[in-house]
Design an enzyme around this catalytic site. Sequence first.
Site, PDB file in Angstrom:
ATOM      1  N   HIS A 263      20.277  60.099  96.704  1.00  0.00           N
ATOM      2  CA  HIS A 263      21.729  60.017  96.775  1.00  0.00           C
ATOM      3  C   HIS A 263      22.095  58.648  97.304  1.00  0.00           C
ATOM      4  O   HIS A 263      21.418  58.121  98.186  1.00  0.00           O
ATOM      5  CB  HIS A 263      22.289  61.115  97.698  1.00  0.00           C
ATOM      6  N   ASP A 316      22.782  69.013  93.246  1.00  0.00           N
ATOM      7  CA  ASP A 316      22.532  69.404  91.860  1.00  0.00           C
ATOM      8  C   ASP A 316      21.188  70.086  91.656  1.00  0.00           C
ATOM      9  O   ASP A 316      20.954  70.710  90.630  1.00  0.00           O
ATOM     10  CB  ASP A 316      22.606  68.173  90.944  1.00  0.00           C
TER      11      ASP A 316
HETATM   12  N1  ACO Z   1      13.162  60.181  92.193  1.00  0.00           N
HETATM   13  C1  ACO Z   1      12.302  59.212  92.508  1.00  0.00           C
HETATM   14  N2  ACO Z   1      12.646  58.045  93.091  1.00  0.00           N
HETATM   15  C2  ACO Z   1      13.933  57.884  93.395  1.00  0.00           C
HETATM   16  C3  ACO Z   1      14.893  58.850  93.118  1.00  0.00           C
HETATM   17  C4  ACO Z   1      14.465  60.039  92.491  1.00  0.00           C
HETATM   18  N3  ACO Z   1      15.343  61.001  92.167  1.00  0.00           N
HETATM   19  N4  ACO Z   1      16.106  58.413  93.517  1.00  0.00           N
HETATM   20  C5  ACO Z   1      15.907  57.189  94.045  1.00  0.00           C
HETATM   21  N5  ACO Z   1      14.589  56.863  93.951  1.00  0.00           N
HETATM   22  C6  ACO Z   1      13.976  55.609  94.388  1.00  0.00           C
HETATM   23  C7  ACO Z   1      14.212  54.521  93.358  1.00  0.00           C
HETATM   24  O1  ACO Z   1      13.174  54.496  92.375  1.00  0.00           O
HETATM   25  C8  ACO Z   1      14.219  53.276  94.222  1.00  0.00           C
HETATM   26  O2  ACO Z   1      12.883  52.932  94.497  1.00  0.00           O
HETATM   27  P1  ACO Z   1      12.469  51.379  94.645  1.00  0.00           P
HETATM   28  O3  ACO Z   1      13.246  50.886  95.836  1.00  0.00           O
HETATM   29  O4  ACO Z   1      10.998  51.465  94.867  1.00  0.00           O
HETATM   30  O5  ACO Z   1      12.868  50.730  93.360  1.00  0.00           O
HETATM   31  C9  ACO Z   1      14.875  53.757  95.515  1.00  0.00           C
HETATM   32  O6  ACO Z   1      14.665  55.163  95.566  1.00  0.00           O
HETATM   33  C10 ACO Z   1      16.354  53.487  95.574  1.00  0.00           C
HETATM   34  O7  ACO Z   1      16.945  53.933  94.365  1.00  0.00           O
HETATM   35  P2  ACO Z   1      18.353  53.416  93.841  1.00  0.00           P
HETATM   36  O8  ACO Z   1      18.505  53.754  92.397  1.00  0.00           O
HETATM   37  O9  ACO Z   1      18.530  51.990  94.231  1.00  0.00           O
HETATM   38  O10 ACO Z   1      19.316  54.272  94.724  1.00  0.00           O
HETATM   39  P3  ACO Z   1      20.794  54.579  94.392  1.00  0.00           P
HETATM   40  O11 ACO Z   1      21.451  54.813  95.677  1.00  0.00           O
HETATM   41  O12 ACO Z   1      21.393  53.527  93.528  1.00  0.00           O
HETATM   42  O13 ACO Z   1      20.655  55.891  93.490  1.00  0.00           O
HETATM   43  C11 ACO Z   1      20.855  57.998  92.536  1.00  0.00           C
HETATM   44  C12 ACO Z   1      21.175  57.127  93.767  1.00  0.00           C
HETATM   45  C13 ACO Z   1      21.396  57.363  91.276  1.00  0.00           C
HETATM   46  C14 ACO Z   1      21.515  59.358  92.732  1.00  0.00           C
HETATM   47  C15 ACO Z   1      19.322  58.170  92.434  1.00  0.00           C
HETATM   48  O14 ACO Z   1      18.815  58.734  93.609  1.00  0.00           O
HETATM   49  C16 ACO Z   1      18.914  58.992  91.214  1.00  0.00           C
HETATM   50  O15 ACO Z   1      18.799  58.457  90.109  1.00  0.00           O
HETATM   51  N6  ACO Z   1      18.668  60.345  91.411  1.00  0.00           N
HETATM   52  C17 ACO Z   1      18.321  61.206  90.326  1.00  0.00           C
HETATM   53  C18 ACO Z   1      19.582  61.695  89.622  1.00  0.00           C
HETATM   54  C19 ACO Z   1      20.393  62.655  90.452  1.00  0.00           C
HETATM   55  O16 ACO Z   1      19.880  63.590  91.035  1.00  0.00           O
HETATM   56  N7  ACO Z   1      21.715  62.424  90.490  1.00  0.00           N
HETATM   57  C20 ACO Z   1      22.655  63.281  91.223  1.00  0.00           C
HETATM   58  C21 ACO Z   1      23.210  62.554  92.376  1.00  0.00           C
HETATM   59  S1  ACO Z   1      24.161  63.626  93.402  1.00  0.00           S
HETATM   60  C22 ACO Z   1      25.591  63.849  92.585  1.00  0.00           C
HETATM   61  O17 ACO Z   1      26.080  63.046  91.836  1.00  0.00           O
HETATM   62  C23 ACO Z   1      26.252  65.119  92.809  1.00  0.00           C
END
Ligand code: ACO
Length: 379
Positions: A263, A316
């Site tokens: 998140h 979710d």
């Molecule tokens: N699985 C594995 N690794 C993850 C995940 C995940 N679900 N989420 C973040 N990471 C890792 C990324 O690979 C990244 O690693 P790195 O630093 O080695 O490159 C690090 O965590 C940071 O990730 P970002 O994408 O920069 O974090 P951001 O805050 O932009 O992303 C997001 C948040 C988009 C929700 C992300 O966690 C994601 O894609 N999750 C999966 C989709 C999801 O569940 N979305 C629902 C969100 S909640 C909602 O909207 C109700």
Amino acid sequence: MADEVEVIRGLRGVYFDTTSASFVDGEQGRLIYRGYNIHDLAENSSAEETFYLLMYGQLPTTAQLEEFDKKLKGSREIPEEVISVIRLVQNAHPMDVLRTAISALAGTDPSSDISDMSVEGSREKGIRLTAQAPTIVAYHHRIRQGLDPVVPNSNLGHAANFLYMLTGTEPTANESGLMDTDFVLHAEHGANASAFAARVAAGTQADVHAAITSAIATLKGPSHGGAAEEVMKMAIEIGEESAAEKYVSDVLGSGGRIMGFGHRVYKAEDPRARHLRARCQKLGEERGDPKWFRILSRVAEAMEPYKARGIHVNVDFWAGSIYHLLGLPEDIFVSIFALGRIPGWTLQVTEQLSNNILIRPLLKYEGPEDVEYVPIHQR
Ligand code: ACO
């Protein structure tokens, strides 16, 4: 251009205004709606009461709640013109249909005129949309199966009526209670991408229908509301609990992401998740179908080491399996999220309008300058 300009990609960590709508405490894993802890609301409130709290800023009295409920029930019908639009686009994804139908409702709403931009008028439009949107999702779901729409039942509350319009059968108290809690948990969440989109639209003095159409468009993506659908697809692909660990390590090993984890704001567990986790387990047992809870629990166990990096389960993760156990198809999961969030978007819009300012950030230009224009026949 000055090189020292700081670019904050994705506006990560940027405060662009103040709010009294909700507090998403990412460090402590707390969520507060208008001062009230989400745990108290999830355990004790109803969708109608929480929607009122968000839209009006305080919990209603009995008389106020009755009046609000009456208003919601009285606004559930959608005009024939909008039903025709749903029929026209029935083969599209349910979120595209919802977005299109909400847009079409702007043409039939009694006061969608751009001149009615008052906070009160905008809130009334948001209340109508809160009541009409479940009808859109349910009518579309029936129409695309070749079934007749089931007209709203004013004896049923907001959540129960939605399930009734989808299936034509009155839900049990447990089923409608689950949907009701789901709406409470999804109702508001600060400046997330879809609420920000709504605020950007309201910042230009576009009307509520325009703002909520923008929000629905933004919610659709798998990084935001689309995750519940992806989680259920993942659980189906995993197939059995013994395969969960390998699935997680294969996805992460190839640089992928596990849906329903991570998140932008929460670096502790999303406080909404626990309410759905417990309900997912109970519903699975009641239905004699505990498999999905078990598969997802194993996925969560495999993701334990990621907690140290601030990657926790989000709302979710469990929502998708609950919708699945309720017999709902995966492609309407994100639409259900949208139905719960319309009150929050309405509040974000009215808050924006009450102290409006155009939201217009900058992009730091890094392209070439002074390129000589060459006429087309000389290129
Ligand atoms: N699985 C594995 N690794 C993850 C995940 C995940 N679900 N989420 C973040 N990471 C890792 C990324 O690979 C990244 O690693 P790195 O630093 O080695 O490159 C690090 O965590 C940071 O990730 P970002 O994408 O920069 O974090 P951001 O805050 O932009 O992303 C997001 C948040 C988009 C929700 C992300 O966690 C994601 O894609 N999750 C999966 C989709 C999801 O569940 N979305 C629902 C969100 S909640 C909602 O909207 C109700």
